[in-house]
Design an enzyme around this catalytic site. Structure first.
Site, PDB file in Angstrom:
ATOM      1  N   SER A 219       0.817  -1.205   0.000  1.00 30.83           N
ATOM      2  CA  SER A 219       0.000   0.000   0.000  1.00 30.83           C
ATOM      3  C   SER A 219       0.855   1.262   0.000  1.00 30.83           C
ATOM      4  O   SER A 219       1.606   1.513  -0.922  1.00 30.83           O
ATOM      5  CB  SER A 219      -0.954  -0.043   1.194  1.00 30.83           C
TER       6      SER A 219
ATOM      7  N   ASP B 144      -2.347   6.177  -3.295  1.00 34.82           N
ATOM      8  CA  ASP B 144      -1.176   5.524  -2.718  1.00 34.82           C
ATOM      9  C   ASP B 144      -0.766   4.382  -3.630  1.00 34.82           C
ATOM     10  O   ASP B 144      -1.297   4.219  -4.725  1.00 34.82           O
ATOM     11  CB  ASP B 144      -1.451   5.051  -1.287  1.00 34.82           C
TER      12      ASP B 144
ATOM     13  N   ASP C  80      -1.182   1.214  -3.891  1.00 31.62           N
ATOM     14  CA  ASP C  80      -2.117   0.214  -4.427  1.00 31.62           C
ATOM     15  C   ASP C  80      -3.477   0.811  -4.753  1.00 31.62           C
ATOM     16  O   ASP C  80      -4.398   0.095  -5.116  1.00 31.62           O
ATOM     17  CB  ASP C  80      -2.264  -0.969  -3.474  1.00 31.62           C
TER      18      ASP C  80
ATOM     19  N   ASP D 231      -5.927   2.081  -3.039  1.00 33.25           N
ATOM     20  CA  ASP D 231      -7.142   1.942  -2.246  1.00 33.25           C
ATOM     21  C   ASP D 231      -7.431   3.224  -1.469  1.00 33.25           C
ATOM     22  O   ASP D 231      -8.441   3.320  -0.779  1.00 33.25           O
ATOM     23  CB  ASP D 231      -7.089   0.731  -1.319  1.00 33.25           C
TER      24      ASP D 231
END
Length: 463
Positions: free
Chosen positions: A114, A258, A260, A262
């Site tokens: 992440s 960010d 990833d 999410d």
């Protein structure tokens, strides 16, 4: 040994904490628990799979270098356990969750840390339907990891096959655009100039395409991943680059993801940050006006700004509070059948359209709200007044001592007494990093700074 799974999967420094051996072991254990082929399978995970058909899983990753060998280990573990693998390649975490559901596979696996720096990586599982795993399923995976089956042998239905499914990202992109009314033949963001910062991460290709298909003029930064520059001086944890770009290009707004994707944070035309709490407020009012805010309720965490709580309550919107972590937000949303929840960090969950936090989905709905109302993003964000909030991250201490330390308890009690009803104090261990976080909220920023500094010093004394 402590629990292997944290608040967001298994994370650590790749090659040291998270090795290829561990990744393969987790894949084998996860296959046993999530594929519905054994006594430890969680619930009806095999529902809908015809008899005699092998279980299947999707696997995605972000662009960090270690993702390549960790992906290979996970794919090997799954295929050797008799699971057919659909390799999605570099793709956002919420896309893996969505495609787990849309492709009707037994589970999904995402390799990402992440917002963490490039040396870190992580493994996250999604159950059938794209749902986050309950604690019991993670515990069962840990138990199977600690007591693996004897080596050798061919699975009952044969070894799994591995297929390139990178083209399925188009299905995810179509889904995102379909969540806005009338986007089939219209351009809801027409006339809007947007800077998007993808943190050299998983959304580097799909986020700009989504915004362009929605009609926006798009300026890209953080879209040249080399495996080592993910989250480095860019993205939702480093907003200065985005703020400067928005002002320099005369853009209407900036969006930051960010590694990833999410998460989503935003910047208005003046370069001012619009954080997750403000995004929640904007979306809550929009959903309420459209009569789509279930039970007029929003789920937030203990870290959410006091200003958000007061804003929502003044508008007749109920606030449900959870511990930090989007998994806890999601659990409360599912329990109450609520439509909107999220975190100050930019994890926003729109449960009518997604099973997890989705930064791309959030950005699309935030910008579409501004366009629909004909208001600049900065004006929309003024619906909420942020109380001064000071957050200090203290590294190098034993996180496990926070809850039991009398010194910390006394210091927190003294600060809370001084603030009374005009602020809040929170000291908690991070669920994803080796840090203890100190948060103080107050009407007066100087008081918040002073109390937070005092508490941080007490936490450092635990080292």
């Amino acid at each position: 040994m402590g629990r292997l799974f944290g608040t967001d999967g298994v994370r650590g420094v790749a090659g040291r904490d998270l090795t290829a051996r561990l990744a393969m072991g987790l894949a084998v254990a996860g296959a046993g628990v999530l594929s519905g082929t054994g006594p430890s399978a969680t619930g009806a995970v095999a529902a809908g799979r015809p008899p005699g058909r092998r279980p299947a899983a999707v696997v995605g990753r972000d662009p960090r270098t270690s993702g390549e060998f960790l992906e290979a280990a996970v794919v090997a573990g799954l295929a050797s356990s008799g699971v057919d693998v659909l390799r999605l390649g570099v793709i956002p975490t919420p896309a893996v969750a969505y495609l787990t559901y849309a492709l009707d596979v037994d589970f999904g696996v995402m390799l990402s840390a992440s917002h963490n720096p490039a040396p870190d990586n992580g493994i996250k599982f999604f159950a059938r339907g794209g749902q986050k795993l309950p604690d019991e399923a993670e515990d069962e995976i840990e138990r199977k990891l600690a007591d693996p089956p004897s080596a050798g042998g061919v699975p009952e239905l044969g070894f799994g096959r591995v297929t390139d499914a990178s083209g399925e990202r188009e299905r995810y992109l179509d889904h995102l655009l379909s969540t806005l009314p009338g986007t089939g033949g219209s351009a809801p963001l027409a006339g809007m100039r947007v800077v998007v910062d993808c943190a050299h991460g998983a959304a580097y290709e799909i986020a700009p395409r989504m915004l362009r298909r929605a009609g926006a003029e798009v300026i890209c930064i953080g879209t040249e991943p080399n495996g080592d520059n993910i989250n480095s001086g860019c993205g939702s944890t480093h907003l200065d680059t985005l703020k400067a770009a928005v002002v320099a290009h005369g853009a209407d707004a900036g969006i930051a993801h960010d590694g990833d994707a999410d998460r989503c944070l935003a910047v208005d035309a003046d370069g001012k940050v619009v954080d997750g709490d403000q995004i929640l407020a904007v979306l809550a009012f929009a959903l309420k006006d459209a009569r789509r805010l279930a039970d007029d309720t929003v789920v937030v965490t203990v870290m959410s700004n006091l200003g958000l709580r007061l804003t929502l309550q003044d508008a007749g919107i109920t606030v449900v509070e959870t511990p930090v972590g989007d998994r806890y937000v999601l659990a409360a949303m599912r329990e109450g059948n609520f439509a909107l929840g999220g975190e100050q960090s930019g994890h926003i969950i729109l449960l009518d359209h997604a099973t997890t936090g989705d930064g791309l989905l959030t950005s699309l709905h935030l910008l579409a709200t501004a366009a629909e109302r004909g208001q600049p993003l900065g004006e929309l964000a003024k619906v909420m007044t942020r109380y001064p909030q000071v957050l200090i991250s203290v590294p190098g201490v034993d996180k496990s001592l926070v809850a039991s330390s009398p010194e910390i308890a006394d210091a927190v009690g003294a600060a809370a007494t001084e603030l009374g009803d005009s602020g809040r104090v929170l000291v908690r261990p991070s669920g994803t990093e080796q840090l203890v976080r100190v948060m103080v909220e107050a009407v007066d920023s100087g008081q918040a700074q002073r109390l937070a500094g005092t508490l941080a010093d007490v936490v450092r004394g635990l080292a």
